[in-house]
Design a protein around this motif. Structure first.
Motif, mmCIF file in Angstrom:
data_model
loop_
_atom_site.group_PDB
_atom_site.id
_atom_site.type_symbol
_atom_site.label_atom_id
_atom_site.label_comp_id
_atom_site.label_asym_id
_atom_site.label_seq_id
_atom_site.Cartn_x
_atom_site.Cartn_y
_atom_site.Cartn_z
ATOM 1 N N ASP A 118 12.157 28.293 31.430
ATOM 2 C CA ASP A 118 10.691 28.463 31.419
ATOM 3 C C ASP A 118 10.215 29.323 30.252
ATOM 4 O O ASP A 118 9.019 29.383 29.960
ATOM 5 C CB ASP A 118 10.221 29.131 32.718
ATOM 6 C CG ASP A 118 10.573 28.319 33.938
ATOM 7 O OD1 ASP A 118 10.375 27.086 33.882
ATOM 8 O OD2 ASP A 118 11.031 28.891 34.934
ATOM 9 N N MET A 119 11.151 30.017 29.621
ATOM 10 C CA MET A 119 10.737 31.052 28.672
ATOM 11 C C MET A 119 10.061 30.524 27.414
ATOM 12 O O MET A 119 9.248 31.216 26.812
ATOM 13 C CB MET A 119 11.945 31.934 28.295
ATOM 14 C CG MET A 119 12.386 32.850 29.422
ATOM 15 S SD MET A 119 11.065 33.960 30.005
ATOM 16 C CE MET A 119 10.686 33.328 31.624
ATOM 17 N N ALA A 120 10.370 29.291 27.037
ATOM 18 C CA ALA A 120 9.748 28.762 25.828
ATOM 19 C C ALA A 120 8.257 28.493 26.036
ATOM 20 O O ALA A 120 7.409 29.019 25.325
ATOM 21 C CB ALA A 120 10.463 27.484 25.387
ATOM 22 N N LYS A 121 7.971 27.697 27.043
ATOM 23 C CA LYS A 121 6.580 27.259 27.229
ATOM 24 C C LYS A 121 5.779 28.141 28.182
ATOM 25 O O LYS A 121 4.567 28.252 28.058
ATOM 26 C CB LYS A 121 6.567 25.829 27.804
ATOM 27 C CG LYS A 121 6.405 24.747 26.753
ATOM 28 C CD LYS A 121 6.381 23.403 27.455
ATOM 29 C CE LYS A 121 5.249 22.533 26.980
ATOM 30 N NZ LYS A 121 5.317 21.207 27.621
ATOM 31 N N ASN A 122 6.460 28.703 29.166
ATOM 32 C CA ASN A 122 5.744 29.391 30.250
ATOM 33 C C ASN A 122 6.112 30.862 30.385
ATOM 34 O O ASN A 122 6.040 31.422 31.464
ATOM 35 C CB ASN A 122 5.998 28.663 31.574
ATOM 36 C CG ASN A 122 5.299 27.320 31.612
ATOM 37 O OD1 ASN A 122 4.091 27.240 31.373
ATOM 38 N ND2 ASN A 122 6.050 26.267 31.881
ATOM 39 N N ARG A 123 6.479 31.458 29.260
ATOM 40 C CA ARG A 123 6.912 32.851 29.304
ATOM 41 C C ARG A 123 5.857 33.738 29.964
ATOM 42 O O ARG A 123 6.181 34.637 30.736
ATOM 43 C CB ARG A 123 7.177 33.345 27.880
ATOM 44 C CG ARG A 123 7.755 34.749 27.830
ATOM 45 C CD ARG A 123 8.268 35.111 26.440
ATOM 46 N NE ARG A 123 8.842 36.451 26.420
ATOM 47 C CZ ARG A 123 10.069 36.729 26.851
ATOM 48 N NH1 ARG A 123 10.837 35.777 27.343
ATOM 49 N NH2 ARG A 123 10.527 37.974 26.810
ATOM 50 N N TYR A 124 4.588 33.509 29.660
ATOM 51 C CA TYR A 124 3.518 34.349 30.214
ATOM 52 C C TYR A 124 2.650 33.610 31.232
ATOM 53 O O TYR A 124 1.619 34.109 31.641
ATOM 54 C CB TYR A 124 2.634 34.893 29.078
ATOM 55 C CG TYR A 124 3.397 35.679 28.036
ATOM 56 C CD1 TYR A 124 4.244 36.718 28.416
ATOM 57 C CD2 TYR A 124 3.270 35.375 26.686
ATOM 58 C CE1 TYR A 124 4.960 37.434 27.463
ATOM 59 C CE2 TYR A 124 3.977 36.090 25.727
ATOM 60 C CZ TYR A 124 4.827 37.113 26.120
ATOM 61 O OH TYR A 124 5.521 37.819 25.185
ATOM 62 N N ASN A 125 3.067 32.408 31.588
ATOM 63 C CA ASN A 125 2.307 31.684 32.615
ATOM 64 C C ASN A 125 2.847 32.013 34.003
ATOM 65 O O ASN A 125 3.975 32.487 34.144
ATOM 66 C CB ASN A 125 2.376 30.171 32.385
ATOM 67 C CG ASN A 125 1.445 29.737 31.261
ATOM 68 O OD1 ASN A 125 0.491 30.442 30.943
ATOM 69 N ND2 ASN A 125 1.738 28.602 30.676
ATOM 70 N N PHE A 126 2.025 31.730 35.006
ATOM 71 C CA PHE A 126 2.403 32.011 36.390
ATOM 72 C C PHE A 126 2.321 30.734 37.216
ATOM 73 O O PHE A 126 1.573 29.815 36.890
ATOM 74 C CB PHE A 126 1.447 33.050 36.998
ATOM 75 C CG PHE A 126 1.400 34.344 36.249
ATOM 76 C CD1 PHE A 126 2.278 35.374 36.562
ATOM 77 C CD2 PHE A 126 0.473 34.538 35.218
ATOM 78 C CE1 PHE A 126 2.230 36.574 35.866
ATOM 79 C CE2 PHE A 126 0.422 35.734 34.519
ATOM 80 C CZ PHE A 126 1.311 36.751 34.841
ATOM 81 N N SER A 127 3.102 30.701 38.302
ATOM 82 C CA SER A 127 3.019 29.606 39.261
ATOM 83 C C SER A 127 3.317 30.159 40.645
ATOM 84 O O SER A 127 4.354 30.789 40.845
ATOM 85 C CB SER A 127 4.025 28.512 38.913
ATOM 86 O OG SER A 127 4.141 27.622 40.004
ATOM 87 N N PHE A 128 2.388 29.958 41.567
ATOM 88 C CA PHE A 128 2.590 30.494 42.925
ATOM 89 C C PHE A 128 2.616 29.407 43.985
ATOM 90 O O PHE A 128 2.810 29.683 45.160
ATOM 91 C CB PHE A 128 1.508 31.527 43.253
ATOM 92 C CG PHE A 128 1.573 32.726 42.358
ATOM 93 C CD1 PHE A 128 2.611 33.642 42.478
ATOM 94 C CD2 PHE A 128 0.615 32.928 41.365
ATOM 95 C CE1 PHE A 128 2.692 34.744 41.643
ATOM 96 C CE2 PHE A 128 0.694 34.028 40.517
ATOM 97 C CZ PHE A 128 1.731 34.933 40.652
ATOM 98 N N SER A 129 2.396 28.168 43.555
ATOM 99 C CA SER A 129 2.339 27.083 44.516
ATOM 100 C C SER A 129 3.714 26.824 45.147
ATOM 101 O O SER A 129 3.835 26.618 46.354
ATOM 102 C CB SER A 129 1.806 25.842 43.800
ATOM 103 O OG SER A 129 2.047 24.719 44.554
ATOM 104 N N GLY A 130 4.761 26.863 44.321
ATOM 105 C CA GLY A 130 6.112 26.645 44.823
ATOM 106 C C GLY A 130 6.549 27.760 45.772
ATOM 107 O O GLY A 130 7.222 27.514 46.778
#
Lengths: 207, 366
Positions: free
Chosen positions: B227-239
């Motif tokens: 996840d670090m390339a594209k989503n390093r600072y993004n969040f996901s709480f649905s899972g």
């Protein structure tokens, strides 16, 4: 001097003087841009009429019925304008302003006034003319109905009038007349005529 | 159409009234420069409780009724009149369209009726602006000014955003945000899974008080190496929410009792771990040793605790405004506008609208 505004259909703002003359009017039939245009219309109408906010004696506003999102913009603006200017708010039923406009333009007899309520429904009001004070006599409504459930017009000898705009000039003239003749104003609450569209969701399993 | 711009009467510590209606809080705040004079908040939260989340139409209706009384109350609290104001400020977005429009319509009307300049500002940047305010009990000396650049983590029922604030009035960048549910939303949803009431945040906080945060290892969204390339600072709480629901359902199906305290504590730990971890990673990556928290989820005790511990360990200075300025409020909107005015910014035109997806890079809508 009175400022009138309505956002129950498009957006319309007018300055009406004590003699019932429309000094300035700004209108659009666009039903998607109430929040965008309301400020400019207020400012431009005042400028064109050469009226300062402090010269106003009241703010007349159409309380609907009308689609919620737009309707609220006008009522919020009118309430807060009145608060800022320190003048009275005169709430008017928007359909009454349309009826006045049509009767003054020569319409005669009974009228079933109809405006768009979206979602394949209509807002309606019934009138049978202007009274001796020049105020529309509303027999019934405003109400909300499916197109096939509107009040009958045949036995009633009423003519159906579909309207798409509420002219603030007419709304201001009506408010002036009501004030002059001590006709009670509408309640200061939006005529939504429909509950918020929401259902109680139940918990669903994920597995 | 050209319209004469209303001049700003005073750019030194201007007296600004701010209007915030982006979600379920009608906020009217009054500030003088960085001094907080009034912060009136009228919430429609209780009206949403039985629906388990904010209902936009219910929120918008409540704003319309709350605005006038809140403005009156704020003027009374600040002990000022309309004639004393130097400018009006309003949230243009992001937020719920119908709710935002109530505030925008009202703000424009007030600006025209009082012939005052109007500043349309960004709600999320406003959360950062809240930190500049100094309360009535605080002296100017006591209140250390916000230093930039800073990382800002804004967490609420509607937002989960990580910002790099180079300069409050001219340079705000979005580092990352949630790609599905906001963190506050996840608290609400998991609260329902556990049979707890809305809003979920405080209920889960309470239920978690006696739980073991390490009892169950729930997934940390978007923290894997891939996840670090594209989503390093993004969040996901649905899972995470689904993982909790699945865990609970399995126990229920087996006829076992649900250890609510442990589930609540473990879920909360997973959320907090990701929020603080990503925020501090941004601080380290970008060489910015400052972190500001904002948004309603900051009320969460565990979030504050963990943020304090880990920021201290990482040598990062942590700032958390008082809670009444962390939840949505009008004072933060007035504060941001006051900063814009003091920096020489022109007022907004009267033609802007509500922008439900206003990007954080747009600090003011002209």
């Amino acid at each position: 001097m009175l400022l009138a505004l309505d956002t129950s259909a498009g957006t319309s703002v007018a300055i009406v003087d004590a003699g019932g003359g429309i000094r300035a009017e700004r209108s659009t039939d666009d039903t998607m841009r109430h929040a965008e245009v309301i400020g400019g219309f207020l400012s431009d109408a005042l400028d064109e009429a050469g009226v300062r906010p402090t010269e106003l004696t009241a703010i007349a506003v159409g309380m609907g019925p009308g689609p919620f999102t737009g309707l609220r913009v006008g009522i919020a603006a009118a309430r807060v304008f009145a608060l800022g200017a320190g003048v009275r708010l005169l709430p008017v039923i928007s359909h009454d302003a349309i009826a006045l406009d049509r009767y003054e333009a020569g319409f005669a007899g009974r009228m079933l006034l109809v405006t768009d309520a979206r979602r394949r429904e209509l807002y309606w009001s019934r009138y049978d003319g202007l009274d001796e004070r020049g105020v529309p006599r509303r027999l019934d409504g405003p109400g909300l109905a499916k197109p096939d459930a509107l009040p009958a017009t045949e036995g009633d000898s009423a003519e159906r009038v579909d309207a798409h705009r509420v002219p603030a000039g007419a709304l201001g003239i009506l408010a002036q007349r009501m004030r002059q003749h001590d006709v009670p104003f509408a309640a200061d609450e939006p005529l939504y005529l429909r509950s918020p569209d929401v259902t109680l969701s139940t918990r669903k399993r994920v597995s | 159409m050209t319209r004469a711009q209303t001049d700003v009467p005073n750019r030194v510590n201007p007296l600004v009234l701010g209007i915030e209606t982006s979600c379920d809080e009608t906020g009217i705040g009054i500030v003088r420069g960085t001094e907080l004079l009034a912060n009136v908040i009228s919430s429609s939260m209780e009206e949403h409780a039985r629906f388990g989340g904010v209902v936009p139409e219910v929120a918008a209706r409540a704003h319309l009724e709350a605005l006038g009384p809140a403005i009156r109350q704020a003027l009374a609290d600040a002990n000022v009149g309309f004639g004393d104001l130097d400018a009006i400020a309003v949230t243009s977005g992001p937020g719920l369209s119908g709710a935002l429009m109530v505030g925008v319509g009202a703000a424009k009307a007030l600006a025209v009726s009082r012939r005052l300049p109007l500043y349309a500002v960004n709600h999320l940047v406003g959360h950062v602006g809240a930190d500049l305010l100094q309360g009535p009990s605080e002296s100017a000396e006591e209140h250390s000014p916000l230093e930039t650049p800073t990382i800002a983590l804004l967490v609420s029922g509607g937002h989960t955003s990580l910002l790099l604030v180079g300069d409050l009035v001219s340079d705000v960048q979005l580092l990352g945000e949630t790609i599905d549910d906001a963190a506050g939303e996840a608290f609400d949803k998991v609260a329902r899974v556990l049979g707890l009431a809305y809003p979920g945040g405080p209920r889960i906080d309470m239920a978690a008080a006696n739980g073991d945060p390490r009892a169950i290892r729930f997934p940390r969204g978007l923290t894997q190496p891939k996840d670090m390339a594209k989503n390093r600072y993004n969040f996901s709480f649905s899972g995470l929410k689904t993982a909790v629901a699945r865990w609970v359902e399995q126990r229920q199906d087996a006829g076992e009792e649900i250890p609510i305290a442990d589930v609540a504590a473990s879920f909360r730990e997973a959320v907090v771990d990701v929020l603080v971890g990503k925020a501090l990673a941004a601080c380290a990556d970008l060489g910015v040793p400052r972190l500001l928290l904002g948004g309603g989820v900051v009320a969460n005790q565990r979030l504050r605790e963990i943020a304090e511990q880990r920021a201290a360990a990482a040598g990062v200075t942590l700032r958390i405004p008082p809670l009444a300025l962390c939840t949505d409020n009008g004072a933060m909107i007035a504060s941001l506008a006051a900063q814009l005015i003091m920096a020489g910014a022109d007022p907004s035109s009267l033609d802007f609208g509500a922008d439900s997806t206003l990007p954080v890079t747009q600090i003011q809508v002209l």
